[in-house]
Write a protein that holds these residues in place. Sequence first.
Motif, PDB file in Angstrom:
ATOM      1  N   ILE A   1       0.840  -1.014   0.168  1.00  0.00           N
ATOM      2  CA  ILE A   1      -0.090   0.036   0.196  1.00  0.00           C
ATOM      3  C   ILE A   1       0.921   1.137   0.088  1.00  0.00           C
ATOM      4  CG2 ILE A   1      -2.037  -1.038   0.758  1.00  0.00           C
ATOM      5  CD1 ILE A   1      -1.203   0.007   3.700  1.00  0.00           C
TER       6      ILE A   1
ATOM      7  N   TYR B   1       2.477   4.848   0.260  1.00  0.00           N
ATOM      8  CA  TYR B   1       2.427   6.145   1.150  1.00  0.00           C
ATOM      9  C   TYR B   1       1.717   7.288   0.390  1.00  0.00           C
ATOM     10  CZ  TYR B   1       5.905   4.327   4.340  1.00  0.00           C
ATOM     11  OH  TYR B   1       6.497   3.634   5.270  1.00  0.00           O
TER      12      TYR B   1
ATOM     13  N   GLY C   1       7.006   4.170 -10.927  1.00  0.00           N
ATOM     14  CA  GLY C   1       7.458   2.915  -9.944  1.00  0.00           C
ATOM     15  C   GLY C   1       6.266   2.253  -9.278  1.00  0.00           C
ATOM     16  N   HIS C   2       5.214   2.992  -8.855  1.00  0.00           N
ATOM     17  CA  HIS C   2       4.119   2.530  -8.068  1.00  0.00           C
ATOM     18  C   HIS C   2       3.146   1.764  -9.361  1.00  0.00           C
ATOM     19  CE1 HIS C   2       5.159   6.313  -5.516  1.00  0.00           C
ATOM     20  NE2 HIS C   2       5.188   5.109  -4.899  1.00  0.00           N
TER      21      HIS C   2
ATOM     22  N   TYR D   1       4.440   0.407 -11.692  1.00  0.00           N
ATOM     23  CA  TYR D   1       4.708  -0.999 -12.248  1.00  0.00           C
ATOM     24  C   TYR D   1       4.653  -1.986 -11.337  1.00  0.00           C
ATOM     25  CZ  TYR D   1       8.805  -4.212 -13.048  1.00  0.00           C
ATOM     26  OH  TYR D   1       9.687  -5.434 -13.254  1.00  0.00           O
TER      27      TYR D   1
ATOM     28  N   ASP E   1      -1.289   3.792   2.314  1.00  0.00           N
ATOM     29  CA  ASP E   1      -0.772   3.845   3.621  1.00  0.00           C
ATOM     30  C   ASP E   1      -0.771   5.201   4.067  1.00  0.00           C
ATOM     31  OD1 ASP E   1       0.879   3.266   5.938  1.00  0.00           O
ATOM     32  OD2 ASP E   1       2.550   2.340   4.626  1.00  0.00           O
TER      33      ASP E   1
ATOM     34  N   ALA F   1       0.429  -0.667   8.649  1.00  0.00           N
ATOM     35  CA  ALA F   1       0.397  -0.847   7.325  1.00  0.00           C
ATOM     36  C   ALA F   1       0.149  -2.364   6.704  1.00  0.00           C
ATOM     37  CB  ALA F   1       1.487  -0.316   6.484  1.00  0.00           C
TER      38      ALA F   1
ATOM     39  N   ASN G   1      -3.001  -4.368   6.558  1.00  0.00           N
ATOM     40  CA  ASN G   1      -3.975  -4.106   5.499  1.00  0.00           C
ATOM     41  C   ASN G   1      -4.275  -5.355   4.903  1.00  0.00           C
ATOM     42  OD1 ASN G   1      -3.386  -3.903   2.492  1.00  0.00           O
ATOM     43  ND2 ASN G   1      -1.424  -3.572   3.654  1.00  0.00           N
TER      44      ASN G   1
ATOM     45  N   VAL H   1       6.080  -6.988  -3.773  1.00  0.00           N
ATOM     46  CA  VAL H   1       6.804  -5.636  -3.203  1.00  0.00           C
ATOM     47  C   VAL H   1       8.057  -5.349  -3.979  1.00  0.00           C
ATOM     48  CG1 VAL H   1       6.110  -6.277  -0.799  1.00  0.00           C
ATOM     49  CG2 VAL H   1       8.335  -7.164  -1.626  1.00  0.00           C
TER      50      VAL H   1
ATOM     51  N   HIS I   1       8.502  -7.216   4.975  1.00  0.00           N
ATOM     52  CA  HIS I   1       7.426  -8.410   4.559  1.00  0.00           C
ATOM     53  C   HIS I   1       7.965  -9.848   5.085  1.00  0.00           C
ATOM     54  CE1 HIS I   1       5.494  -5.091   2.674  1.00  0.00           C
ATOM     55  NE2 HIS I   1       4.560  -6.006   2.458  1.00  0.00           N
TER      56      HIS I   1
ATOM     57  N   LEU J   1      12.728   1.095 -10.838  1.00  0.00           N
ATOM     58  CA  LEU J   1      12.716   1.722 -11.912  1.00  0.00           C
ATOM     59  C   LEU J   1      13.957   2.739 -11.718  1.00  0.00           C
ATOM     60  CD1 LEU J   1       9.279   2.062 -13.473  1.00  0.00           C
ATOM     61  CD2 LEU J   1      11.024   0.169 -13.759  1.00  0.00           C
TER      62      LEU J   1
ATOM     63  N   LYS K   1      17.367   5.520  -8.510  1.00  0.00           N
ATOM     64  CA  LYS K   1      15.877   4.978  -8.055  1.00  0.00           C
ATOM     65  C   LYS K   1      14.840   6.241  -8.137  1.00  0.00           C
ATOM     66  CE  LYS K   1      12.643   3.207  -4.928  1.00  0.00           C
ATOM     67  NZ  LYS K   1      12.141   3.406  -3.402  1.00  0.00           N
TER      68      LYS K   1
ATOM     69  N   LYS L   1       9.825   9.678  -4.794  1.00  0.00           N
ATOM     70  CA  LYS L   1       9.078  10.901  -4.775  1.00  0.00           C
ATOM     71  C   LYS L   1      10.074  11.775  -4.109  1.00  0.00           C
ATOM     72  CE  LYS L   1       6.357   8.117  -2.406  1.00  0.00           C
ATOM     73  NZ  LYS L   1       5.079   7.429  -1.976  1.00  0.00           N
TER      74      LYS L   1
HETATM   75  O1  ME8 Z   1       6.863   1.571   1.141  1.00  0.00           O
HETATM   76  N1  ME8 Z   1      10.709   1.557  -9.004  1.00  0.00           N
HETATM   77  O2  ME8 Z   1       5.179   2.886   0.276  1.00  0.00           O
HETATM   78  P1  ME8 Z   1       5.782   3.487  -0.900  1.00  0.00           P
HETATM   79  C1  ME8 Z   1      10.092   0.118  -8.754  1.00  0.00           C
HETATM   80  N2  ME8 Z   1       3.870   2.114   2.445  1.00  0.00           N
HETATM   81  N3  ME8 Z   1       9.024   0.045  -7.874  1.00  0.00           N
HETATM   82  C2  ME8 Z   1       8.712   1.237  -6.987  1.00  0.00           C
HETATM   83  C3  ME8 Z   1       9.605   2.398  -7.381  1.00  0.00           C
HETATM   84  C4  ME8 Z   1      10.792   2.380  -8.242  1.00  0.00           C
HETATM   85  N4  ME8 Z   1      11.357   3.395  -8.479  1.00  0.00           N
HETATM   86  N5  ME8 Z   1       9.187   3.413  -6.461  1.00  0.00           N
HETATM   87  C5  ME8 Z   1       8.318   2.807  -5.639  1.00  0.00           C
HETATM   88  C6  ME8 Z   1       5.697   1.995   1.153  1.00  0.00           C
HETATM   89  N6  ME8 Z   1       7.960   1.513  -6.193  1.00  0.00           N
HETATM   90  C7  ME8 Z   1       5.021   1.467   2.349  1.00  0.00           C
HETATM   91  C8  ME8 Z   1       4.592   0.047   2.012  1.00  0.00           C
HETATM   92  S1  ME8 Z   1       3.067  -2.052   2.623  1.00  0.00           S
HETATM   93  C9  ME8 Z   1       2.375  -2.905   3.845  1.00  0.00           C
HETATM   94  C10 ME8 Z   1       3.649  -0.562   3.130  1.00  0.00           C
HETATM   95  C11 ME8 Z   1       6.760   0.608  -5.562  1.00  0.00           C
HETATM   96  O3  ME8 Z   1       4.873   4.581  -1.305  1.00  0.00           O
HETATM   97  C12 ME8 Z   1       7.448  -0.619  -5.162  1.00  0.00           C
HETATM   98  O4  ME8 Z   1       6.477  -1.540  -4.964  1.00  0.00           O
HETATM   99  O5  ME8 Z   1       7.178   3.816  -0.669  1.00  0.00           O
HETATM  100  C13 ME8 Z   1       7.813  -0.040  -3.768  1.00  0.00           C
HETATM  101  O6  ME8 Z   1       7.974  -1.264  -2.820  1.00  0.00           O
HETATM  102  C14 ME8 Z   1       6.508   0.508  -3.359  1.00  0.00           C
HETATM  103  O7  ME8 Z   1       6.230   1.142  -4.445  1.00  0.00           O
HETATM  104  C15 ME8 Z   1       6.941   1.398  -2.140  1.00  0.00           C
HETATM  105  O8  ME8 Z   1       6.002   2.241  -2.319  1.00  0.00           O
END
Ligand code: ME8
Length: 733
Positions: free
Chosen positions: A12, A14, A22-23, A25, A51, A233, A236, A265, A273, A298, A304, A307
Amino acid sequence: MSDKKFYLTTPIYYVNARPHIGHAYTTIVADVLARRHRLLGDDTFFLTGTDEHGQKIERSAAAAGIAPQQFADGVSKSFEDLWQRMGMTNNAYIRTTSEKHKRGVQKLFAELYERGFIYLASYTGQYCVSDEAFVDVAPGEPCPDCGRITETLTEENFFFKLSEFGERIAALIESNELSITPDSRRNEVLSFVKGGLKDLSISRSSFTWGIPVPEPAASAAAQKHVIYVWLDALANYMTAIGYGSDDPAEQAKFEKYWPADLHLVGKEIIRFHCVYWPAFLLAAGLPLPKAVTAHGWLLFEESKMSKSKGNIVRTETILDAFGDEVYGKQFPDSTKGERDLFASDVLRYFLLREIPFGQDGSFSFDALITRYNADLANGYGNLVSRTLSMIQKYLHGEVCRTGPVVTKFVFPIGANLLADPSVQLETTNLGKVAATVMSYVAALDGHISSKAPWKLAAQDGSESRQDLEEILYQAAESIRIITALLYPILPFATAKVWKQLGFEKSIEQAAADCELNNLEWGGLKPGTKLGPLGPIFPRADKGLAQIMTDMENPAPEQTSTTHPAAPPRTTSIDAPSSTLTVGGSTAHTTGPDNTPSHKEATPSAPFDTTASQAPITAGPTDASPQITIDDFARVELRVAQVLVAERIPKADKLLRLEVDLGHEKRQILSGIAEWYTPEELIGRRIVVITNLAPRKMRGLESHGMLLAASNGEGGKPVLATFGEDIALGSRLK
Ligand code: ME8
């Protein structure tokens, strides 16, 4: 129908900033797998969501000047809207601020407490707000995972007895009862577990944006606590399917789907996890997920996409550009929804084909366009349109087969296809399927060319007519099989091809009826009349890359001034911190045309010791792009007092300072030695940018930057200070 169920999840996300590719993907991979399992007949449940608690979100909301709930509502909606635009088939969308989730998390916490796995103690240590993780480093040292500044915490906390679970978790991983892929991640987790697990703090008492610790634990504590955001989180995955609910229907859902079959993930959250989550579940007496699969990152410009770094590509850019410029130009009467789904297919295909699953992979607009044109426009799309238009032209739009059946199978789509592991969409071979199917496309193209149906059509006689029918039948039937194989990856485009092939039942319905799983030769019946024909993948112009780049880097006057929770398009919260033009510094923060440039996204700073860099000067200059209030809010400026100032051997321009920020002390290196003696700095109240990524110079870490204005180009910098009393740590806004 199979009698299996398949429950899969994405992380989930943030809500501190809007989604990027990335999300997309992870969510795309999950959707591809969900579609695949549905067509196999598995009772599939696909979950994603947001989250929304924790210090990071609380601070982002404060920076935006709005309440955390309102902030979370806005960003969560932008994720949900995006998944809808892309046609994601998630069965539920969980938000951690929902009542049902909160109830479930409190139930889990109470369960762990009652079973004796939680105790109260005081915690002093370092915390990384960006990762929302306790880290084992000395004060002043950066986070070992993300390299960002850590903060010293001294808090009363509830602790979870993680140390009791190491052996059991290692055994479960080694026996593959908890499967972790790829192997590199499995080894990483095993070595972490075998290194010894320490108890884990699972509550926070220094802020309030979280789920309150429930009774009876709450009464045992002197302070009010909220539950640690990762425990919140991870839960969930159960609360979304009914854990903690009093409703019998929800309880039945939980019984049916738990445990998860697959948590998908990104590699950076594997430990949460594969160690913490299994430990919580073991302690609560609940079954463990069957598998966790981690994909790579990605990358954009070698690092990387993230955000907080700001080097992101927004999915909406691709949807709008490919949708409007490619599909919309070919089909001016198409709806926005159709354009979105077309462009979503393009991105799905590219990410699956181009990124070897499990490894990092670079993204670029040029690569996206090149791959699209090669595989989809010139490859699959061209094969479909040349084949079907020949059937239209030579056989009056009807798939015929009047002669003896010459061959049952067309190379390489042979009898062994059903058993061919390289076309089965599993997590282990996601990238390979697209490549294998495209090799079929190329082979079929070659086969058609070698048989030259247009020559047969020009000849008289029943034999050449039968040969013509046969080769076109082979081509059309092969396209049916290729289309069925590609459906989970390209749901929109394959639906169009399916219709053109003349099937009355939609491809979605065929998938639901498990008919797409039939790869036996002969599924396309002779006598079938083709549907109306038309282009599937119009060619994309190379100039589209520039259009997308411009959409990502709008000219200053196009930059929105809305707050982060507002709908796209703005660079406001996603903008790289290095593009912020605090007080008008522009030299290292904008591109040649004065638009923010990803290339120059390396933070540059006034007194970060690279004395050649332009200092931040007072007042905007003509060259400064405008920023939004949200951009400004991302820069954390705080009042600090200089405690220690000293010269650094062999560094003429550099001073080492220790500053007091009220709640913490930090080391900062500053290139002001030419203008200030250490003595005149000690005791001064100054302004520090506190959320800059740490930098290493002369073997020392600098955790922040002083604010000053220069008297003219290259003139003496004058430190910003205060004429009235102000508490240390106060934020400038
Ligand atoms: O970690 N390349 O949320 P998050 C590939 N809330 N996938 C990417 C990426 C990138 N550059 N950037 C993000 C969290 N992701 C927690 C998770 S789960 C119980 C809680 C994807 O918003 C990838 O799946 O930082 C990564 O694990 C996730 O977004 C992280 O999102």
